[in-house]
Design an enzyme around this catalytic site. Structure first.
Site, PDB file in Angstrom:
ATOM      1  N   GLY A  13       0.830  -1.210   0.000  1.00  0.00           N
ATOM      2  CA  GLY A  13       0.000   0.000   0.000  1.00  0.00           C
ATOM      3  C   GLY A  13       0.861   1.255   0.000  1.00  0.00           C
ATOM      4  O   GLY A  13       1.887   1.301   0.662  1.00  0.00           O
ATOM      5  N   ARG A  74       1.003  -4.919  -5.856  1.00  0.00           N
ATOM      6  CA  ARG A  74       1.095  -6.185  -5.129  1.00  0.00           C
ATOM      7  C   ARG A  74       1.372  -7.227  -6.200  1.00  0.00           C
ATOM      8  O   ARG A  74       0.678  -7.262  -7.220  1.00  0.00           O
ATOM      9  CB  ARG A  74      -0.203  -6.470  -4.379  1.00  0.00           C
ATOM     10  CG  ARG A  74      -0.446  -5.431  -3.280  1.00  0.00           C
ATOM     11  CD  ARG A  74      -1.392  -5.919  -2.205  1.00  0.00           C
ATOM     12  NE  ARG A  74      -1.178  -5.178  -0.976  1.00  0.00           N
ATOM     13  CZ  ARG A  74      -1.769  -4.008  -0.702  1.00  0.00           C
ATOM     14  NH1 ARG A  74      -2.616  -3.474  -1.548  1.00  0.00           N
ATOM     15  NH2 ARG A  74      -1.506  -3.392   0.435  1.00  0.00           N
ATOM     16  N   ASP A 105       5.171  -5.123   6.072  1.00  0.00           N
ATOM     17  CA  ASP A 105       5.822  -6.390   6.431  1.00  0.00           C
ATOM     18  C   ASP A 105       5.806  -7.421   5.305  1.00  0.00           C
ATOM     19  O   ASP A 105       6.725  -8.229   5.187  1.00  0.00           O
ATOM     20  CB  ASP A 105       5.285  -6.965   7.748  1.00  0.00           C
ATOM     21  CG  ASP A 105       3.786  -7.122   7.765  1.00  0.00           C
ATOM     22  OD1 ASP A 105       3.134  -6.778   6.758  1.00  0.00           O
ATOM     23  OD2 ASP A 105       3.259  -7.598   8.790  1.00  0.00           O
ATOM     24  N   THR A 127       4.085   2.574   5.680  1.00  0.00           N
ATOM     25  CA  THR A 127       2.693   2.120   5.731  1.00  0.00           C
ATOM     26  C   THR A 127       1.921   2.993   6.711  1.00  0.00           C
ATOM     27  O   THR A 127       2.438   3.319   7.782  1.00  0.00           O
ATOM     28  CB  THR A 127       2.578   0.625   6.126  1.00  0.00           C
ATOM     29  OG1 THR A 127       1.246   0.351   6.563  1.00  0.00           O
ATOM     30  CG2 THR A 127       3.521   0.235   7.252  1.00  0.00           C
ATOM     31  N   ASP A 129      -0.457   2.240   8.510  1.00  0.00           N
ATOM     32  CA  ASP A 129      -1.016   1.498   9.650  1.00  0.00           C
ATOM     33  C   ASP A 129      -0.163   1.522  10.919  1.00  0.00           C
ATOM     34  O   ASP A 129      -0.641   1.156  11.984  1.00  0.00           O
ATOM     35  CB  ASP A 129      -1.242   0.034   9.261  1.00  0.00           C
ATOM     36  CG  ASP A 129      -2.442  -0.138   8.338  1.00  0.00           C
ATOM     37  OD1 ASP A 129      -3.199   0.838   8.184  1.00  0.00           O
ATOM     38  OD2 ASP A 129      -2.610  -1.241   7.779  1.00  0.00           O
ATOM     39  N   ASP A 131       2.049  -0.614  11.671  1.00  0.00           N
ATOM     40  CA  ASP A 131       1.912  -1.999  12.151  1.00  0.00           C
ATOM     41  C   ASP A 131       3.188  -2.833  12.048  1.00  0.00           C
ATOM     42  O   ASP A 131       3.130  -4.049  11.990  1.00  0.00           O
ATOM     43  CB  ASP A 131       0.771  -2.701  11.389  1.00  0.00           C
ATOM     44  CG  ASP A 131       1.031  -2.750   9.889  1.00  0.00           C
ATOM     45  OD1 ASP A 131       1.998  -2.131   9.423  1.00  0.00           O
ATOM     46  OD2 ASP A 131       0.246  -3.410   9.188  1.00  0.00           O
ATOM     47  N   ARG A 173      -6.071  -2.798   9.819  1.00  0.00           N
ATOM     48  CA  ARG A 173      -6.649  -4.156   9.815  1.00  0.00           C
ATOM     49  C   ARG A 173      -6.274  -4.937  11.059  1.00  0.00           C
ATOM     50  O   ARG A 173      -7.115  -5.531  11.699  1.00  0.00           O
ATOM     51  CB  ARG A 173      -6.190  -4.924   8.562  1.00  0.00           C
ATOM     52  CG  ARG A 173      -7.017  -4.630   7.335  1.00  0.00           C
ATOM     53  CD  ARG A 173      -6.338  -5.126   6.092  1.00  0.00           C
ATOM     54  NE  ARG A 173      -5.123  -4.351   5.848  1.00  0.00           N
ATOM     55  CZ  ARG A 173      -4.179  -4.653   4.964  1.00  0.00           C
ATOM     56  NH1 ARG A 173      -4.284  -5.741   4.242  1.00  0.00           N
ATOM     57  NH2 ARG A 173      -3.127  -3.888   4.800  1.00  0.00           N
TER      58      ARG A 173
END
Ligand code: ATP
Length: 322
Positions: A13, A74, A105, A127, A129, A131, A173
């Site tokens: 992303g 992707r 990741d 990213t 996120d 995360d 997510r």
């Protein structure tokens, strides 16, 4: 031995601030006397040899733009042993001796696999996120938070005018950081994150009722994407409380926009660090933020780390949003 030709790509992303990282890799690499290649569309571009040589001006006028000037993708084909071998072979043919991989990741797993096939890679966390377990910060998170806050502030104006409840889904997510920080910044009555289970009656209805008794007339509930179900939640809240409730999914607007100062600086410093590592002949590393400092770790070890959610901050948020 120093790496003479390196490449840079963005994968997974997109995130605001990736451009600052690309720019820093290109400028650092060139200033060190290396050739720097830009790869378009991540690992997909490596498989298709969609690669061009960068000069100092290739990365002009991108630092203030969101998204990624190198495009991203992707690539299911790369995510196979044959795909990784083919990409490594292409790198050897094109003389690429090291790659900076900017992404999340999944992209780091790709970077690890490519390193095992003989092409040393260095990951840079990009990213929205936040995360990546090994890093306190990922490029794009600050811009996304600020965008989410701005959007919820707008919703709040209309929620307030109509004495409504607004259930807002923000991205994340597996990681509730974006919801937590946004929830605090907008004064949400309740914040739902994937890391903490919730009880509909106790954590939502009772909190709304309590604050209503003290005079509160409008409510914001911030929900992380990983919890989901905002339409049903809004319906259930309205049925239970009689308060008109609307659900809003912020979605991809959170990814776009001009990167904040923090993301431009984080991208710049992390990109510099990554190119410097490749110059020194070091691969299979990821650049991370730890205790506010930019350092690097072994990719495999970093990927095995478990993220720790800031429960203390979550508890503070609940205490003050009454
Ligand atoms: P974000 O989560 O922010 O979207 P990400 O980097 O985690 O970023 P992914 O879609 O998971 O995004 O991964 C990007 C690409 O990395 C994949 O399309 C694939 O080509 C490659 N990749 C992912 N997982 C692996 C893996 N286990 N081994 C090799 N390559 C992988």
């Amino acid at each position: 031995m120093n790496t003479k030709t390196i490449a840079v790509l963005t994968s997974g992303g997109d995130a605001p601030g990736m451009n600052a990282a690309v720019r820093a890799v290109a400028r650092t690499g060139i200033s060190y006397g290396m050739r720097v290649m830009g790869v378009r569309r991540g690992f997909h571009g490596l498989l298709n040899r969609d690669v061009f040589e960068m000069n100092l001006r290739s990365v002009s006028d991108i630092i203030h733009h969101g998204g990624t000037a190198l495009f991203t993708a992707r690539s299911p084909e790369f995510n196979t042993p044959d795909g990784v071998k083919k990409a490594a072979g292409n790198c050897r043919d094109m003389g690429i001796e090291g790659i900076v991989v900017i992404g999340g990741d999944g992209s780091f797993r790709g970077a690890r696999d490519l390193t095992k096939e003989g092409i040393p890679c260095v990951g840079v966390p990009g990213t929205i996120d936040n995360d990546i377990a090994a890093s306190e910060y990922t490029i794009g998170f600050d811009t996304a938070m600020n965008t989410a806050v701005e959007m919820v502030d707008r919703l709040r104006d209309t929620t307030e005018s109509h004495d409504r409840c607004s259930v807002v889904e923000v991205m994340g997510r597996k990681c509730g950081d974006l919801a937590l920080q946004t929830g605090i910044a907008v004064g949400a009555t309740t914040i739902l994150v994937p890391e903490i289970p919730f009880d509909f009656q106790t954590d939502i209805i009772n909190r709304m009722m309590f604050t209503q008794k003290t005079g509160k007339k409008h409510f914001i509930i911030v929900v992380a994407e990983g919890v989901g179900g905002v339409d049903k939640l809004a319906k259930d809240i309205e049925e239970k409380t009689g308060i008109e409730t609307r659900a809003t999914v912020l979605g991809h607007v959170q990814r776009g926009g001009s990167p904040t100062l923090r993301d431009r600086v984080a991208g710049s410093v992390m990109g510099f660090h990554a190119a410097d590592l490749l110059y020194k002949g070091r691969g299979n590393r990821i650049v991370v933020m730890q205790k506010g400092k930019v350092v690097d770790l072994d990719i495999t070890e970093a990927l095995e780390m478990e993220r720790v959610f800031d429960k203390n901050l979550y508890d503070i948020a609940l205490k003050i949003s009454i």
